[in-house]
Scaffold this active site. Structure first.
Site: not given
Length: 914
Positions: A523, A722
């Protein structure tokens, strides 16, 4: 008989036929004894808790336990033996591993949440039990008692008793128990060696041409010398082995007990009543008994010393927490045990001390060594407002912190919990060893019986003794212990090493799967990048100054909580620009803001925002395109119905990202960037960090679908993220890797957690996985090849061709060596050290970046439900857990949400309607 052999027509005497029939009957009875139906004991229900006691002595009694689903379960393990084999119990399906100190009672509590049959076993995986969870209670109501005893503390999510006490008690108790075991083994080996030496010398005298006093050759003297060896030195083996057989379970001790008892009993009969044995078979094997028992225990002594290193990492973590803390209460500074520190207390930390608990610095500044928690060797500076982690070392200045987490809520406690859960889990590669171990001991006993029958039936003069010696050799050389240790020891060492380097691996299955990862998806925001955008460019159209442009935009953004808006306001502050208070402020979700500043209607946001308000954004397209191509995020600004300029912001890549990506590429992995940014921004970021494939314009709810699509291409995918919106993608991936500085939801959904957030930990995790699985395969080769080759040789398959017969003493030495080789090889993982990666990438740069944009209709539709605790959308097939309440099944994104719901379900779903 010789004549019948010469004629090629062997005939069996009545005695040989009787022995053969007895052997076949024994083998049949053996099968029923070990694999026949068994009674299961049901746990008793007392005060809303199911309770049962299990005696541990060579096995579990009872070893089959019936319980009800949804009702807390308390099992008291009463361990009535010493030794290493049953020193701990593991419930892999419940991620629970608990030490069982010798000659003590130990409670294990868990919550059986789903119906089914679940195994539990000793640490060496040779003693097994079964937990049978019924799907309904006695009244047929599924899970009815689940909420009747909510006050009972369970240990499924956190098998640490009181974590504050763990460093001072648990680690000390385990270390003392191991030292006591080593002392006991040393005494027994010494007695065995001293008493066996003259008997062994007498047995070797004739073949070696030595002349010894006649008294040493006397069988009666040998009986007197070896009896203490049998009763004292071999007591741990015989007590456990015969007890295991009584429990209809079997392990290594049972094989040695049967073999040495047979050799000792035969020799005693020859000594005491020689007339009962044919003249040609009156040989004694007292030296065999003494050497076998002494060698086996000597091997265990070496093994116990070697095994001390396998749990070194977890013991080091347990010993990190300080035993006391200085706190300020009532204006006075007092020193209290660390377990008395409460959330909100102010704690004083001096130079050279360990931080007692997690907290936030309220006064002072210092440099801290966080290496034991994060794996990062360089000290870090911390000051007011910074978070500090308990058990880290304060290097320089003194400071005062406010406690935010204590006891089992600290980072250290969670690290220990996750490592223990991983060590209690079972890797898929272990299943083969489990299947073999489950039938190993009965099969070896059957082979030993068949060996005796075959050699006895050959009809030679020494058929009785040859059959006996070969049967004993088969029993002694077989080593189920090596099979049981092959996988768990390596997993234990590897998960501990991972924790040392800031990489928490949550299960053995994840550790094994990581070896096969060929695609790593990152990501962007907060993972590859810092997650904190900052203002980089201010471009004003003719007739507008940059200062005025920034003042109008930042003033309009003052009331917005969006990260980009905060970055604009912070940028104006760095330029010392005074801002006005906006009026008529409105936030348009996903597009930007509208406000009146200094009497002017200001728009700050996307191109579609301007178009929607009737403003032509075309004059801004040229400079915007150039900045987007450079990886900037562009914010367009308009005032009084016309465009006035653009602001560019950038979320810079983490400094270690290029090196981590390059290291993954060198290992043959394809690295993919996953981002919601547009094509040009995605390409710029990917090129900056060295990623060759980018998936752009991916909305948060589509991340899991993109991961599923990559897996559909036949790839083994690791997803690194995250945020909350990364949790479904982390759960969808073959291996989910969460940044430890991210959200709790992402960490709960992941298989691996990088405590410090350093992306180089992804490389460490993959390298550790490959090293571990290589080590496990080596252990399995040691165990399987040794047994496959050793057992036939011990049975005497080579004897007709070479005349060579394997001595039981040699078999005992080989058996001890087999277990020791597995333990020693597993300890080699302690030397694992991650590759030292700098900040500069190593390897050839990328020629091009492939950017893909997939429309929603190209995806596989995902059915999701809402987590009632956090409101996140969850795929039921990959949910972290589920719970049935008032006839409805709820699914949860993480075990923490599940536990909160279970404790107070009505707080999240409301009072049922009348």
């Amino acid at each position: 008989m010789e004549s019948r052999r010469r004629e090629g027509m062997p005939e069996m005497t009545m005695t040989e036929l009787a022995v053969a029939l007895a052997g076949a009957t024994a083998i049949g009875a053996l099968g029923w004894f070990f694999f026949g139906p068994r009674r299961a004991d049901r746990a008793a229900l007392r005060d809303g808790v199911q309770e049962i006691e299990v005696i541990v002595k060579g096995g579990y009694a009872p070893n089959r336990i019936h319980v009800r689903r949804g009702v807390p379960l308390r099992i008291v393990f009463d361990r009535r033996e010493g030794g290493e084999c049953t020193s701990e119990v593991v419930f892999p399906d419940f991620r629970l591993r608990r030490a069982l100190p010798a000659f003590r009672r130990t409670e294990v509590r868990l919550l059986p949440e789903r119906a089914g049959t679940f195994g539990f076993a000793c640490g060496m995986n040779m003693v097994h039990g079964t937990l049978i969870v019924d799907g309904a209670d006695d009244d047929g109501v599924v899970g009815a008692p689940a909420l009747e005893a909510p006050a009972v503390e369970t240990e499924a999510p956190a098998p640490l008793e009181s974590l504050q006490a763990a460093p001072t008690t648990l680690a000390d108790e385990e270390a003392e128990a191991r030292r006591a075991e080593i002392r006991d083994l040393r005494r027994r080996v010494l007695v065995g060696a001293v008493l066996t030496a003259p008997v062994l010398l007498a047995a070797m005298a004739e073949p070696a041409g030595l002349h010894l006093p006649a008294v040493l050759l006397e069988p009666w003297l040998q009986l007197v010398l070896i009896t203490p060896v049998m009763l004292f030195t071999g007591r741990p083996i015989h007590a456990v082995g015969w007890s295991a057989l009584r429990h209809r379970s079997a392990e290594m001790n049972a094989l040695i007990a049967i073999g040495t008892a047979a050799a000792f009993g035969y020799s005693a009969v020859v000594t005491i009543a020689p007339g009962l044995v044919p003249a040609g078979a009156r040989h004694v094997y007292f030296e065999v008994v003494g050497v076998i028992l002494t060698l086996v225990l000597f091997g265990r002594l070496l093994e116990a010393r070697a095994r001390e290193g396998t749990g070194q990492a977890i013991r080091a973590l347990l010993g990190l927490q300080p035993r006391s803390a200085r706190i300020v209460r009532g204006g006075e500074e007092i020193e209290v045990p660390v377990e008395q520190v409460r959330v909100g207390d102010e704690v004083l930390v001096r130079p050279g001390e360990r931080v007692p608990v997690d907290g936030v610095i309220v006064e002072g500044r210092s440099t801290l060594d966080e290496s034991m928690i994060t794996g990062e060797s360089l000290p870090v500076d911390r000051g007011p407002g910074d978070v500090v982690i308990g058990a880290t070392v304060n290097r320089t200045g003194a400071f005062r912190l406010r406690a935010t987490a204590v006891g089992a809520d600290t980072v250290l406690a969670q690290v220990i919990r996750l490592v223990r859960e991983a060590q209690a889990s079972k890797a898929p590669i272990q299943r083969l060893a489990d299947r073999v171990a489950g039938v190993f001991v009965p099969a070896v006993i059957a082979i030993a019986i068949a060996t005796f029958v075959v050699w006895f039936a050959l009809g030679s003069a020494d058929g009785l003794t040859t059959g006996l010696v070969n049967a004993v050799s088969v029993l002694i050389i077989a080593c189920p212990c090596a099979l049981g240790l092959a996988t768990p020891l390596s997993i234990m060492v590897a998960t501990g090493k991972g924790a040392e380097h800031g990489v928490l691996i949550r299960s053995a299955e994840a550790l094994e799967t990581a070896r096969r990862v060929d695609t790593v998806v990152f990501d962007k925001t907060g993972t590859l990048t810092r997650g904190e955008p900052s203002l980089t460019d201010v471009v004003a159209l003719p007739g507008m100054s940059e200062e005025t442009l920034l003042r109008l935009a930042a003033s309009a953004d003052r009331r917005s909580e969006h990260p980009l808006a905060r970055a604009v306001v912070d940028g104006a502050a760095r330029h010392a620009i005074a801002l006005d208070e906006p009026r008529d402020f409105a936030s348009i979700t996903g597009r930007g803001v509208r406000a009146t500043v200094d009497g002017r209607l200001v728009l700050v946001g996307t191109r579609s925002l301007l178009e929607g308000e009737g403003v032509d954004p075309a004059p801004l397209d040229g400079p915007a395109a150039a900045l987007e191509a450079a990886g900037r995020t562009v914010v367009r600004v308009a005032a009084d119905g016309r465009p006035i300029g653009i602001l560019a912001l950038a979320d810079t890549a983490k400094p270690e990202a290029p090196a981590a990506v390059a290291a993954l590429r060198r290992r043959g992995a394809q690295v993919v960037l996953l981002t919601g940014d547009n094509r040009r921004t995605a390409e710029a970021i990917a090129r900056q960090v060295g990623i060759g494939r980018a998936l752009a314009e991916v909305l948060p709810e589509r991340k899991a679908a993109e991961v599923a699509r990559l897996r559909g291409e036949g790839r083994v995918v690791a997803m690194v993220g995250d945020g909350i919106n990364d949790a479904p993608a982390l759960a969808e991936a073959d291996v989910g890797v969460a940044i430890g500085t991210g959200t709790d939801v992402a960490i709960e959904a992941s298989d691996v957690t990088l405590i410090s957030g350093d992306l180089r930990g992804v490389v460490t995790a993959l390298d550790l996985s490959r090293a571990t699985m290589r080590n496990v395969r080596q252990n399995l080769v040691f165990a399987f090849v040794y047994n496959v080759v050793g057992i036939p040789i011990a049975a005497g398959v080579l004897q007709p061709f070479t005349g060579w017969r394997l001595s039981p003493m040699v078999a005992a030495a080989a058996m001890a060596l087999s277990s020791l080789s597995v333990v020693t090889n597993a300890n080699r993982l302690r030397r694992f050290s991650p590759e030292r990666l700098g900040l500069a990438p190593i390897g050839a740069p990328l020629d091009r970046v492939e950017v893909e944009v997939h429309e929603p209709h190209q995806e596989v539709e995902m059915v999701t439900v809402t987590d009632p605790v956090c409101g996140m959308q969850v795929d039921p097939s990959s949910a972290a857990g589920s719970f049935e309440f008032q006839g409805t099944t709820y699914h949860f994104c993480s075990t923490s949400c599940l536990e909160r719901f279970r404790a107070q379900p009505l707080a999240f779903v409301g009072t049922p309607e009348a």
